[in-house]
Motif scaffolding. Structure first.
Motif, PDB file in Angstrom:
ATOM      1  N   VAL A 404       0.834  -1.207   0.000  1.00  0.00           N
ATOM      2  CA  VAL A 404       0.000   0.000   0.000  1.00  0.00           C
ATOM      3  C   VAL A 404       0.864   1.251   0.000  1.00  0.00           C
ATOM      4  N   MET A 405       1.948   1.268   0.773  1.00  0.00           N
ATOM      5  CA  MET A 405       2.839   2.435   0.804  1.00  0.00           C
ATOM      6  C   MET A 405       3.486   2.650  -0.554  1.00  0.00           C
ATOM      7  N   ALA A 406       3.865   1.557  -1.224  1.00  0.00           N
ATOM      8  CA  ALA A 406       4.439   1.691  -2.571  1.00  0.00           C
ATOM      9  C   ALA A 406       3.416   2.263  -3.541  1.00  0.00           C
ATOM     10  N   HIS A 407       2.168   1.845  -3.386  1.00  0.00           N
ATOM     11  CA  HIS A 407       1.094   2.372  -4.233  1.00  0.00           C
ATOM     12  C   HIS A 407       0.889   3.863  -3.989  1.00  0.00           C
ATOM     13  N   VAL A 408       0.937   4.264  -2.716  1.00  0.00           N
ATOM     14  CA  VAL A 408       0.769   5.684  -2.368  1.00  0.00           C
ATOM     15  C   VAL A 408       1.895   6.516  -2.964  1.00  0.00           C
ATOM     16  N   ARG A 409       3.119   5.968  -2.944  1.00  0.00           N
ATOM     17  CA  ARG A 409       4.266   6.699  -3.514  1.00  0.00           C
ATOM     18  C   ARG A 409       4.240   6.709  -5.038  1.00  0.00           C
ATOM     19  N   GLY A 410       3.386   5.893  -5.646  1.00  0.00           N
ATOM     20  CA  GLY A 410       3.327   5.824  -7.098  1.00  0.00           C
ATOM     21  C   GLY A 410       4.453   5.032  -7.704  1.00  0.00           C
ATOM     22  N   ASP A 411       4.935   4.029  -6.997  1.00  0.00           N
ATOM     23  CA  ASP A 411       6.048   3.201  -7.463  1.00  0.00           C
ATOM     24  C   ASP A 411       5.699   2.574  -8.814  1.00  0.00           C
ATOM     25  N   PRO A 412       6.457   2.881  -9.875  1.00  0.00           N
ATOM     26  CA  PRO A 412       6.137   2.348 -11.217  1.00  0.00           C
ATOM     27  C   PRO A 412       6.253   0.830 -11.308  1.00  0.00           C
ATOM     28  N   VAL A 414       5.109  -1.139  -9.072  1.00  0.00           N
ATOM     29  CA  VAL A 414       3.954  -1.698  -8.377  1.00  0.00           C
ATOM     30  C   VAL A 414       2.637  -1.326  -9.036  1.00  0.00           C
ATOM     31  N   GLU A 415       2.551  -0.083  -9.531  1.00  0.00           N
ATOM     32  CA  GLU A 415       1.284   0.466 -10.015  1.00  0.00           C
ATOM     33  C   GLU A 415       0.534  -0.441 -10.998  1.00  0.00           C
ATOM     34  N   PRO A 416       1.189  -1.009 -12.034  1.00  0.00           N
ATOM     35  CA  PRO A 416       0.430  -1.820 -13.007  1.00  0.00           C
ATOM     36  C   PRO A 416      -0.152  -3.103 -12.408  1.00  0.00           C
ATOM     37  N   PHE A 418      -0.882  -3.462  -8.942  1.00  0.00           N
ATOM     38  CA  PHE A 418      -1.314  -3.237  -7.556  1.00  0.00           C
ATOM     39  C   PHE A 418      -2.579  -4.024  -7.202  1.00  0.00           C
ATOM     40  N   ASP A 419      -3.623  -3.897  -8.028  1.00  0.00           N
ATOM     41  CA  ASP A 419      -4.895  -4.567  -7.718  1.00  0.00           C
ATOM     42  C   ASP A 419      -4.730  -6.080  -7.625  1.00  0.00           C
ATOM     43  N   GLU A 420      -3.956  -6.640  -8.574  1.00  0.00           N
ATOM     44  CA  GLU A 420      -3.743  -8.093  -8.589  1.00  0.00           C
ATOM     45  C   GLU A 420      -2.964  -8.548  -7.355  1.00  0.00           C
ATOM     46  N   LEU A 421      -1.891  -7.796  -7.009  1.00  0.00           N
ATOM     47  CA  LEU A 421      -1.086  -8.155  -5.839  1.00  0.00           C
ATOM     48  C   LEU A 421      -1.882  -8.000  -4.547  1.00  0.00           C
ATOM     49  N   LYS A 422      -2.674  -6.938  -4.471  1.00  0.00           N
ATOM     50  CA  LYS A 422      -3.483  -6.694  -3.272  1.00  0.00           C
ATOM     51  C   LYS A 422      -4.503  -7.816  -3.082  1.00  0.00           C
ATOM     52  N   LYS A 423      -5.149  -8.213  -4.176  1.00  0.00           N
ATOM     53  CA  LYS A 423      -6.136  -9.289  -4.089  1.00  0.00           C
ATOM     54  C   LYS A 423      -5.478 -10.600  -3.656  1.00  0.00           C
ATOM     55  N   GLU A 424      -4.281 -10.880  -4.190  1.00  0.00           N
ATOM     56  CA  GLU A 424      -3.572 -12.117  -3.839  1.00  0.00           C
ATOM     57  C   GLU A 424      -3.200 -12.130  -2.358  1.00  0.00           C
TER      58      GLU A 424
END
Length: 525
Positions: A404-412, A414-416, A418-424
């Motif tokens: 989540v912190m990487a998503h907030v920072r806009g880590d390139p 992670v961004e593409p 994010f949803d898949e990793l979060k769900k997993e």
């Protein structure tokens, strides 16, 4: 009104009605507007002022209070007005504004062309200069209808942004769920609050269903019997009751199909652990620990006895005798109808079977020792399972926080994904939480078996007869985990050789061949 004619777009001549009698139509969109002193009343005053100026006589006023002009809903006032001007050939129509007829242009145009074909002269009190008798008037009418639709689109877009902001701030964005009521929110505060006694019934429903002692229908009936009701005083039905148990509002969450659940500002009713366990039971991932017989002391073996013909579990209940005055309790097979037996007869046979098992302090002590030995053999030298799972859960929670912190920072990187990793990660966390819960329950189950083994120091038959209805299933299901076959002629048949009862009999005869009782195995990981 003077008698005038014009041709419609199809080339047909329309003869407009010559009359001084009119009906008025009024609409407000929301209940709040309907209660506003300057809502429908101001519309009617404006319409009556126009009628007075032109010398028209109002014969009927039709109102829709709290009905949308955008959604395709059945407006009772609009439908009644429509039918009235169709059947009464001596009236015309006055309304406040074109947006009061429809917010969408296409159905509004269709409506006006229809009443034009009937010869109805229609006029807006806000736009009295638009004359439906002329081509210029028709063009102006379409322009006003287009404005009404544009305004509605703009309002809808603004409302959508406001609801999104409210959702992410933690406020409830629809009508309050059962057990709560809507209030005017203070800055930074919740806009729904719990109300008694409804919320207490809901909290109790979660806690009792979590125990596994009830099926959903049983608990629904029990809570209804205790007085659980809706806000209007009416009873819930089973589907509504299950929806309550599914509602994430009670774990301080606000649902959203578009953005997913969001943390709420309102009061939490149950813990996340309680809610998760309830969902597992509803989904069939966690079994109901007590049989269906719990609530019926008059038929304690219901759901435990099986039909010898079709192997269906026998149900039970009260039936009238031959004279129709006295009720008798029966067990019966609802599937093949091969078995129908008086409950007191079957209960007596079960008690007689229990009497075959001797008792004594030495037997009880030895039985407990064997159970512990078998349990330790199964577990072996494995490390503490619960501790290992807890450490794994902590690591997964930390991984979720880092993601989540990487998503907030806009880590390139992670961004593409994010949803898949979060769900997993959410799936892994949920799975390991379920394993921890199952491990704790397994320990509790084994403790219950040890507690039950103390029954052997007394007479089991007497213990079963005097026990509360919550205790009798422990005797039945531990000694006979597979239930009992019942034959209409022979009665209770001999239990299977793998039952704990038979193993105890062998042990008491001097044979040490006790096996681990089915259903109390520690889980394999």
């Amino acid at each position: 009104m003077s008698r005038k004619r014009r041709k419609n777009r199809a080339g047909n001549t329309i003869i407009y009605r010559t009359t001084k009698y009119v009906v008025i139509y009024i609409r407000v969109s929301t209940e709040e507007q309907a209660k506003d002193a300057y809502g429908p009343e101001s519309q009617e005053i404006k319409c009556r002022e126009l009628c007075a100026q032109r010398g028209w006589i109002v014969v009927e006023v039709f109102k829709d209070l709290g009905y949308s002009g955008w959604k395709n809903v059945k407006r009772p006032g609009f439908r009644a007005m429509n039918e009235y001007i169709r059947t009464n050939k001596n009236v015309n129509l006055v309304f406040f504004d074109y947006s009061r007829i429809y917010r969408r242009m296409s159905p509004a145009i269709e409506f006006f062309e229809k009443i034009d074909s009937w010869g109805v002269y229609s006029v807006s009190a806000c736009h009295p200069n638009i004359d439906c008798l002329t081509a210029a008037g028709h063009a102006a009418r379409r322009a006003e209808l287009n404005k009404a639709e544009d305004f509605s689109d703009s309002l809808s877009e603004t409302q959508k942004h406001r609801m999104k902001a409210a959702l992410f701030s933690g406020r409830w964005i629809t009508l309050a769920p059962p057990g709560f009521t809507n209030i005017r929110a203070k800055k930074g505060g919740p806009n729904i609050v719990p109300v008694e006694p409804e919320i207490s019934f809901i909290r109790k429903s979660f806690l009792e269903f979590r125990t596994g002692a009830y099926t959903r229908t049983e608990l629904f009936r029990e809570m209804t019997k205790r007085g659980m009701r809706r806000k209007n005083g009416k009873e819930y039905n089973v589907d509504q009751f299950v929806n309550i148990l599914r509602n994430i509002a009670y774990i301080k969450q606000v649902p959203s199909e578009e953005y997913g659940p969001q943390p709420g500002l309102h009061q939490r009713i149950v813990s996340d652990e309680v809610y998760r366990d309830v969902q597992f039971i509803l989904d069939g991932k966690k079994s109901v620990t007590a049989p269906y017989v719990k609530n019926r002391p008059s038929v304690p073996l219901r759901g435990f006895l099986l039909c010898n013909q079709c192997e269906t579990r026998l149900t039970g209940g009260a039936s009238k005798g031959n004279h129709g005055k006295t009720y008798y309790n029966y067990y019966y097979c609802y599937f093949c109808h091969s078995v129908s037996v008086r409950a007191d007869k079957a209960d007596a046979q079960f008690v007689e079977l229990l009497r075959q098992l001797p008792s004594g302090e030495a037997v009880s002590s030895k039985f407990q020792g064997i159970l512990k030995d078998e349990w330790e053999k199964k577990v072996g030298d494995e490390p503490n399972i619960e501790g290992r799972l807890s450490r794994g859960l902590s690591k997964l929670l930390q991984d979720m926080k880092d993601l989540v912190m990487a998503h907030v920072r806009g880590d390139p990187a992670v961004e593409p994904y994010f949803d898949e990793l979060k769900k997993e990660l959410e799936g892994k966390i949920s799975n390991i939480q379920a394993q921890i819960s199952e491990t704790q329950e397994t320990k509790a189950k084994f403790s219950e078996v040890l507690d039950f083994s103390r029954f052997i120091s007394v007479n089991l038959a007497n213990a079963w007869e005097v026990a509360e209805i919550k205790e009798t299933p422990r005797v039945q299901n531990t000694l006979f985990p597979g239930g009992f076959r019942y034959d209409q002629e022979k009665g209770i048949l001999n239990p299977g050789n793998d039952s704990v009862f038979c193993q105890l009999q062998i042990f008491l005869l001097g044979n040490m061949g006790l096996v681990r009782p089915e259903g109390f195995e520690p889980p394999a990981y």
